[in-house]
Design an enzyme around this catalytic site. Structure first.
Site, short mmCIF file in Angstrom:
data_model
loop_
_atom_site.label_atom_id
_atom_site.label_comp_id
_atom_site.label_asym_id
_atom_site.label_seq_id
_atom_site.Cartn_x
_atom_site.Cartn_y
_atom_site.Cartn_z
N ASP A 107 45.43 3.19 -48.37
CA ASP A 107 44.58 4.08 -49.16
C ASP A 107 44.62 5.48 -48.55
O ASP A 107 45.61 5.83 -47.90
CB ASP A 107 43.15 3.53 -49.27
CG ASP A 107 42.45 3.40 -47.92
OD1 ASP A 107 43.00 3.90 -46.91
OD2 ASP A 107 41.35 2.82 -47.87
N SER A 127 35.53 0.74 -39.93
CA SER A 127 36.31 0.15 -41.02
C SER A 127 37.69 -0.36 -40.63
O SER A 127 38.24 -1.21 -41.29
CB SER A 127 36.46 1.15 -42.16
OG SER A 127 37.10 2.32 -41.71
N HIS A 162 43.39 4.34 -44.39
CA HIS A 162 43.64 3.12 -43.61
C HIS A 162 45.09 2.66 -43.68
O HIS A 162 45.72 2.72 -44.74
CB HIS A 162 42.72 2.00 -44.10
CG HIS A 162 41.27 2.37 -44.04
ND1 HIS A 162 40.58 2.86 -45.12
CD2 HIS A 162 40.38 2.34 -43.01
CE1 HIS A 162 39.33 3.12 -44.77
NE2 HIS A 162 39.19 2.81 -43.50
#
Length: 374
Positions: free
Chosen positions: A338, A48, A341
């Protein structure tokens, strides 16, 4: 064994460094720019932290960021990048004066679109095939490489009119993965209880070494290997620490150990992959330096998420932003967007140092700019 006692499985499910590993991107340039760089494009593999939207097109995947407030500062809005604006790959492309490139799973990624490179990264995926299954449908690193070999390469050769061994030495291969293999595999599976962290890490990096050699056998010659970030310092983890302040060292120990092995791979690759060049980008150190001395680097919030995060009690995982939820006004002073990240502001520092830094503790043995000129 000690690591398993420090971190319970409920906490680790929240930790999904998996998501943070992969946003794909590619870029293309036909000639040397005024600084001498000669990179035609970028192929990206990972999770991610480098994923630029591949999971958007996967059914039954919960590892997605295709909604606001993700992309609130990105020119095209929510795109599947797990941050408020650009991720590290986008910013490296900017440094290399290359355009952004498409996600592999996007149906429109075909024909001439792939000459700039392709991003194969998938949030929650890992080096091991069974990593990230808790997040639903994800694309493992092995499958990402197969997608590159079986789907992209034949089209690239046809579009460019050259064989892969002539083309690929002028492309940069970026690999950013590994964190999820700890949070979604090692620390979660009872079968790993008798496996030491050191033994698991040695096995994991041997696996990664074989995957890099596969990319080399296909024609890759320039590699940028991204470190696993300090996952023990993420807001998701910090929010569940009720006693002492500070990062969870069990998670950071795993990341630090993996990074040490990854750096060693750079040296070993010279013998295993003749004619290749690899660099290790130590984003772990860069983020830890920001957390230790935030004000001097322009930050003042190092442990809370900028967006509203859906907690476990609310049916979330403690990582992802709430859909259409609020985000902090000044994203530039937050380290994390978040629960896991980094913000674009942090990504800018990582990409800038990866490209320009002459400190071997930050990028080893040379920076990406020098690598691009080889």
């Amino acid at each position: 064994m000690a690591s398993h006692q420090i971190i319970n499985s409920r906490l680790l499910l929240l930790t999904i460094p998996i998501l943070a590993c992969v946003f794909p991107c590619s870029c293309y340039a036909r000639t040397r720019d005024k600084n001498g760089a000669r990179i035609r494009g970028v192929f990206v593999f990972g999770s991610s932290l480098v994923d630029n939207g591949n999971n958007n097109f996967l059914k039954n995947s919960i590892a997605k960021a295709d909604f606001l407030p993700y992309g609130i500062d990105f020119p095209y809005g929510p795109s599947g990048r797990f941050t408020n604006g650009k991720n590290v790959i986008d910013l490296l492309c900017d440094q290399l004066k290359l355009p952004l490139v498409p996600a592999f799973t996007d149906p429109s990624t075909k024909g001439t679109k792939i000459i700039h490179g392709v991003n194969y990264a998938s949030g929650a995926s890992g080096i091991l095939d069974d990593t990230g299954l808790q997040a639903g449908n994800v694309i493992s690193l092995n499958q990402q490489i197969r997608n590159f070999e079986e789907v992209t390469l034949p089209v690239l050769e046809a579009e460019m009119g050259f064989q892969r061994r002539e083309l690929l030495p002028r492309y940069l291969f970026v690999v950013g993965t590994g964190g999820n293999d700890y949070s979604f595999n090692y620390f979660l599976r009872p079968s790993n209880a008798t496996v030491t962290l050191e033994a698991f890490t040695a096995s994991l990096t041997r696996k990664l070494s074989g995957q890099l050699q596969k990319l080399y056998s296909l024609g890759g010659r320039k590699f940028a290997l991204m470190a696993v970030n300090p996952i023990g310092c993420s807001p998701m983890v910090m929010a569940n620490r009720r006693t002492r302040k500070g990062c969870i060292q069990g998670l950071n120990k795993a990341a630090h150990l993996f990074n040490a092995h990854l750096k060693s791979l750079v040296d070993v690759s010279k013998q295993q992959m003749p004619g290749s060049n690899a660099v290790f980008v130590n984003s772990y150190k860069m983020i830890r330096d920001i957390i230790k001395n935030p004000v001097s680097r322009g930050f003042n919030d190092t442990n809370s998420a900028c967006c509203e995060v859906v907690s476990l009690n609310e049916g979330g995982n403690g990582i992802l932003c709430k859909k259409e939820g609020q985000a902090c006004e000044d994203r530039s002073i937050h380290v994390f967007f978040d629960g896991l990240h980094p913000t674009e502001a942090v990504n800018i520092q990582i990409a800038t140092k990866a490209y320009n830094s002459n400190l071997k503790s930050e990028v080893y043995p040379i920076n990406v700019k020098k690598l691009s000129m080889l």
